[in-house]
Design an enzyme around this catalytic site. Structure first.
Site, PDB file in Angstrom:
ATOM      1  CE1 TYR A 143       9.960  25.832 -12.212  1.00 39.52           C
ATOM      2  CE2 TYR A 143       8.902  27.836 -13.018  1.00 39.52           C
ATOM      3  CZ  TYR A 143       9.282  26.519 -13.210  1.00 39.52           C
ATOM      4  OH  TYR A 143       8.975  25.886 -14.388  1.00 39.52           O
ATOM      5  CE  LYS A 149       6.758  -1.407   3.574  1.00 41.73           C
ATOM      6  NZ  LYS A 149       6.868  -2.536   2.659  1.00 41.73           N
TER       7      LYS A 149
END
Length: 762
Positions: free
Chosen positions: A40, A95
């Protein structure tokens, strides 16, 4: 299992131990402050600036290139219909799970709260910069057609509505092979389609590209034949509407060559099938009940070439054969779309794969059945490990040839190796084992059936068709627990201690006593022992009243293995019994031996353990590559522990030259083929991927497999008994329900193999 129990199990699966089926996992180090400052602020600014200069660098510095969005509005979810975006989320997560385990693709599922076409399209377009591809899912027709058309045109990343194109691609591959077997040409075929939804229309469109003529296609919806005078038809359906009076499905099927069913179960009668042309091709893909039952169709006509959507019949048209690998290939060349050329490349790759020699690993999944191209094998199995290295490259190459690939592949062999490396711990082996057991289920004694978890495992074994449980224990407790968990079925329950079992106890005791009477066992001792479940269960297997035995959940391993070794002989020609654990690691299944029995085996015993482990690996379709591990490398220590490993390897090299085995080796060299090849290029394992480890003693083997299991959450199947004349397998103390189910499947496969050997001898 009754309906309420199944519902409860499904809800627990999705809610425990944490809600949902997928999670985000960091791919970079994050242990130190330095790591976090790179992940970060301030370090993250550098890739941001690079992407700002060249937007294509987003593929270099972020997950975009391997990230697919599975997107729906929940308007056509499975067979549930319009249940809304929130209710569709479990399906979308599922899925995502399939994308990950079959092709290593990461997924965010996104459920959009609108039925407005324009709002839906704009939402997807606005979030598209995040993703490398878009998989549209469970969107009702005709909206789905317009949504896909617009997004394909307006986005520069692959977009596909799998409900339409997945079934079309897989069934097209099956059709190509079916036509070849039938000796027919696509352009001469009369085809009848039952169903006029998105999947049926997509199938028909793709079949036309294969050569089927539009004028030869007769399409039906629930109201009958699509005809020009039907004003309710969509523009896409109008393409298949006939300028003729309506006729019935039975009339249309007269002399038809192909029947494509994407509608509802049991609408095709035997009479309709008999009216079709010679060598009829019938794709009855309604699920779970096909338009005509597979067994009924085969019994009606011997010349029928049949496919369904079900896994328990040959030729399953399963979308998982397509979408993971189609997106894999598209992502890997940064395709701007999934075009017709790429779909057709997938079709032809799948069709060609079905004609190739089937790997032993796939044959193993089907037991004794050897799959070869023919009427019962026109489409590859979802178990086939070659799918990712066949379909994905075909799609990638088609993207390059058709000019939609922005990152072309230059080294195809290197690409195929990278594809194999992408596949992590997806438990394919567990599915292979379970499927193989189901092909020829056996009678399994569960010796501790009055323990709740053992009974749950027996219930799964029974309901999944893995085997036929025989439940040993206190009958009243077992019956009460069965009612509690909804275990309903005709299963045998036996309490060895009750008076009703006296005759069998005495018969077993007499048989046992005769084998041990000169080894300090009296008839009275034998009679007492037969009141103990493990002795009773072992005698059931010995006497042919059961095919296999599993036990050990509630007692220590040594206390359970003792009666097995006392009552059950070693296999012919075997002088030592051992165990192996199959570990489902990120690099594939690994066999570790001996994990439970031999405390400090000699060099000769280590060699025998290696041979038995090699045979066990082959039984599961794995070609063994074996490292005999130690704390030293090739003679670097003269200590007895290392020397015996070296002696075992020398014996095996001399007497079993075809075995891929070497040692002694340290574990890191054994598991790092590049490091091994660099340091020890003379080794038989140099450059190879080791999948079997033989340890110098029980201590090292047992500690290693349990460390792997607990620290890395690696699934373990075992310890699998090696060298026994009968299929007996012992759980680790406190084994989970899943572990016990897997061991029961192993016991069934062991019984199948031993039966084959007996038949071969006789």
């Amino acid at each position: 299992m009754d309906k309420n129990s199944k519902r409860k199990e499904a809800l627990l699966y999705h809610s425990q131990p944490t809600p949902g089926k997928i999670q985000v996992v960091p791919t970079k180090k994050y242990a130190t402050q330095r790591d976090l400052s790179l992940a970060y602020s301030p370090g993250v600014a550098e890739p941001c600036l690079e992407i700002a200069k060249d937007v294509n660098d987003v593929y270099k510095y972020t997950t975009k290139g391997n990230l697919v969005a599975v997107i729906t509005n929940g308007t056509a979810v499975l067979g549930l219909g319009d249940i809304g975006p929130e209710a569709s989320k479990p399906v979308m997560e599922g899925k995502g799970l399939l994308f990950k385990i079959f092709a290593g693709i990461d997924v965010f599922d996104i459920e959009i709260g609108t039925k407005d076409i324009e709002e839906f399209i704009q939402t997807v377009k606005n979030i598209a910069p995040t993703f490398g591809g878009i998989n549209l899912e469970d969107i009702k027709a005709p909206e789905s057609f317009e949504i896909e058309r617009r997004l394909v045109e307006e986005l520069n990343i692959p977009v596909m509505h799998d409900d339409q194109h997945g079934t079309a691609i897989i069934s097209s591959a099956a059709l190509l092979n079916a036509l070849e077997l039938a000796g027919k040409k696509a352009e001469d075929m009369k085809m009848v389609v039952s169903g006029a939804g998105s999947a049926a229309l997509a199938c028909a469109n793709l079949y036309i590209l294969l050569g089927v003529k539009l004028e030869n296609i007769y399409m039906f919806n629930s109201k009958g034949l699509l005809t020009k005078d039907n004003a309710s038809l969509s523009d896409l359906q109008q393409k298949y509407a006939k300028d003729m009076p309506s006729i019935s499905l039975e009339e249309a099927l007269v002399d038809a060559d192909i029947f494509l069913g994407l509608s509802s179960g049991d609408i095709m009668s035997p009479q309709m099938l008999l009216g079709m042309a010679d060598n009829p091709i019938v794709f009855a893909m309604a699920n779970p009940v096909p338009e005509i039952d597979y067994n009924l169709a085969i019994a009606t006509r011997k010349d029928v070439i049949m496919a369904t959507g079900r896994s328990d019949f040959p030729n399953q048209v399963n979308n998982v054969l397509g979408f993971p690998y189609i997106f894999r290939g598209a992502l890997d060349v940064r395709a701007t779309k999934i075009n017709e050329a790429m779909k057709m490349a997938a079709v032809r790759a799948l069709a060609a794969l079905a004609k190739e020699h089937v790997p032993e690993q796939v044959n193993v999944a089907y037991g004794a059945k050897k799959l070869t191209f023919g009427r019962e094998y026109i489409i590859p199995s979802p178990f086939d490990p070659r799918l990712i290295t066949v379909v994905a490259p075909a799609v990638a190459k088609a993207a390059m040839d058709s000019g939609v690939a922005l990152n072309p592949i230059t080294d195809w062999e290197e690409y195929k190796e990278a594809l194999l490396d992408r596949l992590g711990n997806d438990n394919k082996m567990v599915r292979l084992i379970t499927n193989r057991a189901k092909m020829d289920p056996k009678r399994i004694v569960f010796a501790e059936a009055d323990h709740l978890d053992v009974l749950k495992a027996a219930q799964i074994v029974f309901e999944e068709g893995i085997g036929f449980p025989i439940l040993l224990g206190h009958k009243e407790i077992i019956v009460e627990l069965m009612q509690e968990i909804g275990f309903v079925g005709d299963v045998q329950i036996i309490d060895p201690k009750v008076a009703d079992e006296e005759e069998r106890r005495n018969r077993f005791a007499t048989t046992y006593w005769k084998t041990r009477q000169r080894r300090g066992i009296s008839l009275l001792d034998a009679q007492k022992l037969m009141r103990e479940r493990n002795y009773f269960a072992a005698m059931m297997v010995n006497e042919g009243e059961a095919d296999a035995l599993v036990s050990g959940h509630s007692r220590s391993y040594p206390s359970v293995v003792k009666p097995m070794l006392q009552l059950i002989d070693k296999a012919p020609g075997v002088s030592i019994v051992a165990t192996t654990n199959m570990m489902m690691t990120g690099r594939g299944p690994m066999f570790l031996s001996d994990t439970a029995i031999n405390v400090n085996p000699s060099a000769e015993e280590l060699a025998k353990i290696a041979i038995m482990t090699s045979n066990a690996a082959k039984m599961f379709g794995v070609e063994p590559v074996i490292a005999m591990v130690s704390y030293s490398n090739f003679g670097s220590s003269t200590n007895e522990s290392a020397s015996k490993v070296r002696e075992a390897v020398a014996y095996l090299h001399a007497n079993y030259p075809d075995m891929i085995i070497d040692g002694e080796l340290q574990a890191d060299f054994a598991l790092n083929p590049e490091m091994l090849e660099k340091k020890f290029p003379f080794s038989k394992l140099a450059g190879k991927k080791v999948n079997t480890l033989i340890f110098p003693n029980l201590e090292s083997a047992n500690i290693t497999y349990k460390l792997m299991k607990e620290l890395h959450k690696v699934d373990s199947i075992g310890p699998i008994m090696l060298g026994m004349n009968k299929p007996v397998h012992i759980f680790q103390l406190g084994a989970s329900v899943e572990e016990m189910v897997n061991m029961a499947a192993i016991a069934v496969i062991d019984a199948q193999e031993k039966e084959k050997k007996r038949l071969a001898v006789n």
